[in-house]
Design a protein around this motif. Structure first.
Motif, PDB file in Angstrom:
ATOM      1  N   UNK A 195       0.707  -1.280  -0.210  1.00 53.23           N
ATOM      2  CA  UNK A 195       0.137  -0.091   0.077  1.00 53.23           C
ATOM      3  C   UNK A 195       0.901   1.204   0.010  1.00 53.23           C
ATOM      4  N   UNK A 196       0.952   1.898  -1.039  1.00 52.42           N
ATOM      5  CA  UNK A 196       1.701   3.365  -1.402  1.00 52.42           C
ATOM      6  C   UNK A 196       1.042   3.976  -2.112  1.00 52.42           C
ATOM      7  N   UNK A 197       1.719   5.259  -2.372  1.00 51.05           N
ATOM      8  CA  UNK A 197       0.963   5.942  -3.096  1.00 51.05           C
ATOM      9  C   UNK A 197       1.069   5.881  -4.723  1.00 51.05           C
ATOM     10  N   UNK A 198       0.492   6.393  -5.717  1.00 54.38           N
ATOM     11  CA  UNK A 198       0.740   6.020  -7.025  1.00 54.38           C
ATOM     12  C   UNK A 198       2.061   6.764  -7.400  1.00 54.38           C
ATOM     13  N   UNK A 199       2.460   7.795  -6.950  1.00 52.47           N
ATOM     14  CA  UNK A 199       3.724   8.386  -7.378  1.00 52.47           C
ATOM     15  C   UNK A 199       4.757   7.467  -6.695  1.00 52.47           C
ATOM     16  N   UNK A 200       4.689   7.263  -5.535  1.00 54.26           N
ATOM     17  CA  UNK A 200       5.782   6.139  -5.049  1.00 54.26           C
ATOM     18  C   UNK A 200       6.099   4.883  -5.873  1.00 54.26           C
ATOM     19  N   UNK A 201       4.739   4.262  -6.485  1.00 55.45           N
ATOM     20  CA  UNK A 201       4.694   3.105  -7.163  1.00 55.45           C
ATOM     21  C   UNK A 201       5.620   3.388  -8.411  1.00 55.45           C
ATOM     22  N   UNK A 202       5.089   4.510  -9.203  1.00 53.51           N
ATOM     23  CA  UNK A 202       5.575   4.831 -10.389  1.00 53.51           C
ATOM     24  C   UNK A 202       7.178   4.928 -10.564  1.00 53.51           C
ATOM     25  N   UNK A 203       7.495   5.437  -9.382  1.00 53.34           N
ATOM     26  CA  UNK A 203       9.007   5.627  -9.174  1.00 53.34           C
ATOM     27  C   UNK A 203       9.833   4.283  -8.930  1.00 53.34           C
ATOM     28  N   UNK A 204       9.119   3.522  -8.518  1.00 53.89           N
ATOM     29  CA  UNK A 204       9.792   2.172  -8.171  1.00 53.89           C
ATOM     30  C   UNK A 204       9.590   1.054  -9.317  1.00 53.89           C
ATOM     31  N   UNK A 205       9.896   1.297 -10.422  1.00 50.86           N
ATOM     32  CA  UNK A 205       9.944   0.180 -11.734  1.00 50.86           C
ATOM     33  C   UNK A 205      10.750  -0.876 -11.572  1.00 50.86           C
ATOM     34  N   UNK A 206      12.015  -0.527 -10.849  1.00 47.72           N
ATOM     35  CA  UNK A 206      13.088  -1.791 -10.688  1.00 47.72           C
ATOM     36  C   UNK A 206      12.467  -2.733  -9.340  1.00 47.72           C
ATOM     37  N   UNK A 207      11.887  -2.276  -8.656  1.00 51.09           N
ATOM     38  CA  UNK A 207      11.009  -3.266  -7.591  1.00 51.09           C
ATOM     39  C   UNK A 207      10.209  -3.946  -8.152  1.00 51.09           C
ATOM     40  N   UNK A 208       9.284  -3.326  -8.933  1.00 48.24           N
ATOM     41  CA  UNK A 208       8.272  -4.044  -9.762  1.00 48.24           C
ATOM     42  C   UNK A 208       8.768  -5.089 -10.470  1.00 48.24           C
ATOM     43  N   UNK A 209       9.875  -4.859 -11.315  1.00 43.28           N
ATOM     44  CA  UNK A 209      10.443  -5.818 -12.038  1.00 43.28           C
ATOM     45  C   UNK A 209      11.045  -7.008 -11.464  1.00 43.28           C
ATOM     46  N   UNK A 210      11.552  -6.927  -9.995  1.00 41.08           N
ATOM     47  CA  UNK A 210      12.259  -7.757  -9.267  1.00 41.08           C
ATOM     48  C   UNK A 210      11.217  -8.570  -8.776  1.00 41.08           C
ATOM     49  N   UNK A 211       9.821  -8.158  -8.461  1.00 40.02           N
ATOM     50  CA  UNK A 211       8.870  -8.921  -7.914  1.00 40.02           C
ATOM     51  C   UNK A 211       8.142  -9.783  -9.166  1.00 40.02           C
ATOM     52  N   UNK A 212       8.102  -9.120 -10.283  1.00 40.35           N
ATOM     53  CA  UNK A 212       7.574 -10.136 -11.249  1.00 40.35           C
ATOM     54  C   UNK A 212       8.748 -11.201 -11.792  1.00 40.35           C
ATOM     55  N   UNK A 213       9.957 -10.634 -11.639  1.00 43.69           N
ATOM     56  CA  UNK A 213      11.047 -11.930 -11.950  1.00 43.69           C
ATOM     57  C   UNK A 213      10.838 -13.065 -10.933  1.00 43.69           C
ATOM     58  N   UNK A 214      10.372 -12.610  -9.679  1.00 36.61           N
ATOM     59  CA  UNK A 214      10.361 -13.930  -8.713  1.00 36.61           C
ATOM     60  C   UNK A 214       9.298 -14.767  -9.194  1.00 36.61           C
ATOM     61  N   UNK A 215       8.180 -14.140  -9.710  1.00 37.43           N
ATOM     62  CA  UNK A 215       6.882 -15.005 -10.207  1.00 37.43           C
ATOM     63  C   UNK A 215       7.528 -15.892 -11.526  1.00 37.43           C
ATOM     64  N   UNK A 216       8.332 -15.119 -12.457  1.00 35.97           N
ATOM     65  CA  UNK A 216       8.687 -15.784 -13.444  1.00 35.97           C
ATOM     66  C   UNK A 216       9.574 -16.978 -13.119  1.00 35.97           C
ATOM     67  N   UNK A 217      10.465 -16.932 -12.087  1.00 41.01           N
ATOM     68  CA  UNK A 217      11.401 -18.064 -11.933  1.00 41.01           C
ATOM     69  C   UNK A 217      10.206 -19.257 -11.272  1.00 41.01           C
ATOM     70  N   UNK A 218       9.479 -19.035 -10.210  1.00 40.51           N
ATOM     71  CA  UNK A 218       8.474 -20.028 -10.032  1.00 40.51           C
ATOM     72  C   UNK A 218       7.633 -20.631 -10.837  1.00 40.51           C
ATOM     73  N   UNK A 219       7.304 -19.880 -12.107  1.00 35.41           N
ATOM     74  CA  UNK A 219       6.536 -20.209 -12.914  1.00 35.41           C
ATOM     75  C   UNK A 219       7.029 -21.099 -13.953  1.00 35.41           C
ATOM     76  N   UNK A 220       8.379 -20.732 -14.298  1.00 36.30           N
ATOM     77  CA  UNK A 220       9.139 -21.656 -15.216  1.00 36.30           C
ATOM     78  C   UNK A 220      10.180 -22.867 -14.530  1.00 36.30           C
ATOM     79  N   UNK A 221      10.114 -22.760 -13.109  1.00 35.13           N
ATOM     80  CA  UNK A 221      10.726 -23.704 -12.202  1.00 35.13           C
ATOM     81  C   UNK A 221      12.122 -23.697 -12.539  1.00 35.13           C
TER      82      UNK A 221
END
Length: 295
Positions: A213-239
């Protein structure tokens, strides 16, 4: 007061009219005792498990309309909830308010129960409808959760459909996000063209994560963090291991909620595996390191 008149016709004689009168009911001075009591006024509440010809953020009782889900419609009601406690005590909740975020979370949960999965994982969108300000002042405390089919992951404009969404995400359904062939302009993503996973493609949907839970402005400034969270899902998905080799196996594409959805409390971020260096011709689900090698 009633007056009874009996008419008796005698064959072969003149007609006799007998005015057989009963005692007339006299006025008793009470003007209310002969009228049924009026029903108590009832607050308008929209129907649950109904389909709607239009999408509105505010519901007016005078223009309220539902249609049979077997006919063409634009959205479907999956839940009607009630604000309670502090949320019901003040003014009508608005986007960004804690009360509306709580309502949004309830809508998400009820939508999962109705459609059989997370609506973020499909060509669907969620809308919350509220009573008018006048109805709120008169005591209305409900909120309505509407789910609608969209044109694509890039164009989230709701489209008309026929048939209920109940159980739509159970089994193999074309609404569910799977494989895509992204179209780029220079290095910028233009749109995601959906394709069969057996056709050449460079992207595949891997899942959704809930952002903090963060502001929209804070979220849009944290694209690298979003990328890392998605990469974790990719690793689990592809095993495959979520380690320093992972960026050499795949990249990520992510679709966050819109700014309006974020203000309402939606924190679901859609994540996609991105293959930059080669076309894929199968799903990457569970393929392991050999199926998604370091390149």
């Amino acid at each position: 007061m009633r007056r009874w008149l009996l008419a008796l016709a005698l064959a072969g004689t003149a007609t006799m009219v007998l005015a057989g009168c009963v005692r007339t009911h006299r006025a008793d001075g009470d003007l209310t005792d002969d009228w049924p009591a009026l029903p108590a006024p009832r607050m308008f509440i929209p129907a649950t498990n109904a389909c709607l010809p239009r999408i509105t953020a505010v519901v007016q009782a005078g223009t309220y309309e539902t249609v049979d889900c077997a006919r063409s419609h634009l959205s479907e009601v999956v839940h009607v909830g009630t604000f309670a406690g502090a949320a019901a005590a003040g003014a009508r909740p608005e986007p960004g308010s804690p009360a509306l975020r709580v309502a949004r979370a309830e809508c998400d949960q009820r939508a999962r129960e109705v459609i059989g999965g997370d609506w973020h994982a499909a060509r669907l969108t969620m809308n919350i409808a509220l009573p008018t300000v006048a109805a709120w002042r008169a005591g209305a405390r409900w909120y309505r959760c509407d789910v609608a089919e969209t044109d694509s992951i890039d164009n989230t404009r709701p489209v008309n459909r026929v048939g209920s969404l109940r159980g739509a995400l159970v089994g193999d359904n074309p609404l569910v996000h799977r494989c895509f062939d992204p179209k780029l302009i220079d290095d910028n993503l233009n749109y995601m063209a959906p394709v069969l996973c057996t056709e050449p493609h460079r992207a595949e949907f891997v899942g959704v994560y809930e952002e903090r839970d963060m502001s929209w402005a804070d979220f849009t400034r944290n694209a690298p963090q979003t990328h890392r969270r998605c990469m974790a899902l990719i690793a689990a998905f592809a095993n495959v291991p979520n380690n320093s080799d992972l960026p050499y196996r795949a990249g990520s594409i992510f679709y966050p909620p819109s700014q309006r959805e974020w203000a309402e409390g939606d924190r679901g971020v859609r994540c996609f595996l991105w293959s930059d260096d080669r076309k894929l011709t199968r799903s990457m689900r569970g393929v392991g390191p050999e199926g998604l090698p370091v390149t």
